[in-house]
Design a protein around this motif. Structure first.
Motif, short mmCIF file in Angstrom:
data_model
loop_
_atom_site.label_atom_id
_atom_site.label_comp_id
_atom_site.label_asym_id
_atom_site.label_seq_id
_atom_site.Cartn_x
_atom_site.Cartn_y
_atom_site.Cartn_z
N VAL A 134 15.16 24.70 8.81
CA VAL A 134 14.62 23.56 9.57
C VAL A 134 14.93 23.79 11.05
O VAL A 134 16.03 24.23 11.41
N ILE A 135 13.94 23.53 11.87
CA ILE A 135 14.13 23.73 13.32
C ILE A 135 14.18 22.36 13.98
O ILE A 135 13.24 21.57 13.87
N VAL A 136 15.31 22.09 14.62
CA VAL A 136 15.49 20.78 15.27
C VAL A 136 15.44 20.96 16.78
O VAL A 136 16.31 21.60 17.37
N PRO A 137 14.42 20.43 17.43
CA PRO A 137 14.33 20.53 18.88
C PRO A 137 15.22 19.49 19.56
O PRO A 137 15.37 18.40 19.03
N ILE A 138 15.85 19.89 20.67
CA ILE A 138 16.59 18.92 21.47
C ILE A 138 15.61 18.47 22.56
O ILE A 138 15.32 19.22 23.51
N LEU A 139 15.07 17.28 22.38
CA LEU A 139 13.94 16.84 23.22
C LEU A 139 14.40 16.05 24.44
O LEU A 139 15.10 15.05 24.31
N LYS A 140 14.02 16.56 25.60
CA LYS A 140 14.25 15.83 26.87
C LYS A 140 12.87 15.65 27.50
O LYS A 140 12.01 16.54 27.40
N VAL A 163 14.47 9.44 15.90
CA VAL A 163 15.89 9.58 15.57
C VAL A 163 16.51 10.70 16.41
O VAL A 163 15.82 11.60 16.87
N SER A 164 17.83 10.64 16.58
CA SER A 164 18.53 11.61 17.43
C SER A 164 18.70 12.94 16.69
O SER A 164 18.65 12.99 15.47
N PRO A 165 18.93 14.02 17.47
CA PRO A 165 19.20 15.32 16.83
C PRO A 165 20.39 15.23 15.87
O PRO A 165 20.34 15.79 14.78
N GLY A 166 21.43 14.50 16.26
CA GLY A 166 22.61 14.38 15.41
C GLY A 166 22.27 13.78 14.06
O GLY A 166 22.77 14.21 13.02
N TYR A 167 21.41 12.77 14.07
CA TYR A 167 20.98 12.12 12.83
C TYR A 167 20.22 13.12 11.96
O TYR A 167 20.42 13.21 10.75
N LYS A 168 19.34 13.89 12.62
CA LYS A 168 18.57 14.90 11.88
C LYS A 168 19.48 15.95 11.26
O LYS A 168 19.29 16.35 10.11
N PHE A 169 20.50 16.39 12.04
CA PHE A 169 21.43 17.40 11.50
C PHE A 169 22.02 16.90 10.19
O PHE A 169 22.03 17.60 9.18
N MET A 181 21.69 6.31 8.31
CA MET A 181 21.81 6.95 6.99
C MET A 181 23.08 6.45 6.28
O MET A 181 24.13 6.35 6.90
N SER A 182 22.95 6.15 4.99
CA SER A 182 24.12 5.66 4.25
C SER A 182 25.13 6.79 4.08
O SER A 182 24.79 7.96 4.13
N LYS A 183 26.37 6.38 3.85
CA LYS A 183 27.45 7.36 3.71
C LYS A 183 27.57 7.81 2.26
O LYS A 183 27.33 7.04 1.34
N ILE A 184 27.95 9.07 2.10
CA ILE A 184 28.14 9.60 0.75
C ILE A 184 29.59 9.39 0.33
O ILE A 184 30.50 9.70 1.10
N THR A 185 29.79 8.89 -0.87
CA THR A 185 31.14 8.76 -1.42
C THR A 185 31.77 10.15 -1.52
O THR A 185 31.09 11.12 -1.81
N SER A 186 33.08 10.22 -1.26
CA SER A 186 33.75 11.52 -1.32
C SER A 186 33.82 12.03 -2.77
O SER A 186 34.06 11.26 -3.69
N GLN A 187 33.64 13.34 -2.92
CA GLN A 187 33.72 13.95 -4.26
C GLN A 187 35.08 13.70 -4.90
O GLN A 187 35.16 13.42 -6.10
N SER A 188 36.12 13.79 -4.09
CA SER A 188 37.46 13.66 -4.66
C SER A 188 37.76 12.20 -5.04
O SER A 188 38.54 11.93 -5.94
#
Ligand SMILES: [Zn+2]
Length: 471
Positions: free
Chosen positions: A288-294, A325-331, A1-8
């Motif tokens: 949104v429900i994000v499962p941690i899949l093992k 994609v990983s849970p972290g990416y989804k978060f 995922m691309s990064k968002i420019t900071s508001q400030s």
């Protein structure tokens, strides 16, 4: 995922990044037009359905008028055509032939509607006439930004006709109050309301009322307008009714509207460094429900997640079951999209009969029993809705200052931005000079008696007004 420019760092770039990464809209091949993507359009549909209900509750009926307006209609009202002609797109050819009369693509529908009103309205029994249209509009814009200012946009336009000034006044203020309440209740947006100066009013109106929100970069944004059109259009379009005594009279009219700009307003008022934050009542996905899949527990965890969706009746929820994609990416992705609540369920949570609940508005995370979600979630959604309004209101209050002298005015504007409450003599020359020198405009006039001086010329002020730099 691309990064968002900071508001400030760069608020404008932050805005464009959020629109793109949250998947709200795309640029079109036609300059200044946008493609509204499913997630962005779902927000619009929620705005539309809630507002449509309020409009109908006020006794206003929906209609649809043509997109194309004969050019001569626009020319019938002098101020109106002066205001809109520079922004009009004009159709000159149809079916391979030059048209005998050019057709304007509607920049607003007063003229085409009121030509018809002249037929619809004959007697006092035909009044009040109250209609609304959901439609697209074209206004040729030089500098555009998705949702905030686009050449084509979606909106609703209410149009009413009344026997007298009192009827039109009442309707213009009713619509303003409807927008103010809607902004608060559904969009968690605190807005200032009041009259515009004559210079800022709608072309052809007696007066314009407006709702103004404050963006996180300290600029004002006009979120909705309501106009008392007086008898301007009923004179040009000859809309008359026979009153109870058989006397012919001109109708008094109003028009009022909000547009897809409300989505832009949501972004600039509620957005933060992580992206969009959506008020629950308008969010396409509330949970949104994000499962941690093992591998060994995958099916059980997914089943538990799906169970949560069924338990949460009357809540817009979904499971993000992607295994690419990983849970972290989804978060991070759901954070950018501004989903109010995220629920995480992994194998260990499942053993304990619990889950993790994360709030987008505060970032707070708590553990909750799965069996309690159906009561916890609706309560939390309400809390988030209220908290987002409270946060936006606190921001606006912190960023509304008064200035009695012009030096003070310029200092506040430069150092803080935001709204500045100052006296104004009512003279357009002062208004123009302030705008030329500082880029600040009068957003709304505070309608109350005052004893103070004009911030520029020092003569007695007619009103106090809110100044700001604006979108
Ligand atoms: Zn003055």
């Amino acid at each position: 995922m691309s990064k968002i420019t900071s508001q400030s760092k760069d608020f404008s770039q932050w805005y464009l990044d959020v629109v793109k990464i949250a998947d709200l809209a795309d640029y079109s091949k036609v300059k200044g037009c946008m493609v509204i993507k499913p997630y962005g359009y779902a927000i619009w549909e929620n705005i539309q359905s809630e507002l449509d209900r309020l409009i109908k509750e006020a006794g206003v009926k929906n209609v649809y008028f043509p997109l194309l307006i004969p050019e001569s209609f626009l020319q019938r009202e002098k101020d109106h055509v002066e205001g809109f002609a520079p922004e009009c797109a004009v159709v000159t050819h149809g079916g391979g032939k030059k048209l005998t009369e050019n057709l304007v693509i509607r920049p607003t529908s007063e003229t085409i509607m009121y030509d018809t009103f002249a037929d619809w309205i004959q007697s006092h029994r035909d009044l009040p006439l109250k209609i609304n249209q959901w439609a697209n509009i074209i206004r040729w814009e030089m500098r555009t930004r998705p949702f905030l200012r686009t050449t084509e946009f979606l909106w609703q336009e209410g149009h009413t006709a009344h026997k007298d000034k009192a009827g039109a006044d009442e309707e213009a203020y009713r619509a303003l109050k409807m927008y103010e309440d809607f902004d608060k209740e559904f969009l968690a947006l605190p807005v200032l309301t009041g009259k515009k100066s004559d210079r800022e009013k709608f072309a052809g109106a007696l007066y314009t009322l407006s709702t103004e929100a404050l963006a996180r970069d300290g600029k004002a944004i006009q979120a909705g307008t309501s106009h008392n059109l007086g008898t301007t259009f009923s004179e040009s379009f000859n809309i008359q009714y026979q009153d109870e005594n058989g006397e012919l009279k001109r109708v008094w009219q109003t028009s009022w509207g909000v547009s897809t700009r409300l989505i832009g307003t949501l972004i600039v008022v509620h957005g933060d460094e992580q992206g969009l934050r959506l008020p629950p009542k308008i969010a396409p996905v509330q949970v949104v429900i994000v499962p941690i899949l093992k591998d060994d527990s995958k099916d059980k965890v997914l089943a538990a997640c799906n169970q949560v969706v069924s338990d949460l009746t009357n809540v817009r929820s979904e499971v993000d079951a992607r295994d690419t994609v990983s849970p972290g990416y989804k978060f991070a992705e759901w954070e950018v999209k501004g989903v109010p609540i995220r629920i995480e369920i992994g194998p260990r949570d499942l053993e304990n009969g619990s889950c993790v609940v994360a709030r987008r508005d505060t970032g707070e995370k708590t553990t909750c029993e799965l069996s309690q979600l159906f009561t916890v979630v609706p309560k939390l959604l309400k809390e988030i809705q209220d908290n987002m309004f409270a946060q936006a209101l606190a921001y606006r209050e912190e960023n509304t200052r008064s200035a009695d002298t012009y030096d003070e005015f310029k200092k506040v504007l430069e150092e803080h931005g935001g709204f500045i409450l100052s006296g104004w003599c009512g003279n357009e020359d002062c208004e123009i000079k302030i705008q030329e020198e500082t880029k600040a405009t009068i957003r709304v006039i505070k309608e109350e008696e005052v004893k103070c001086k004009c911030v520029l010329c020092g003569s007695d002020a007619k009103n106090r007004v809110y100044f700001a730099k604006a979108y």
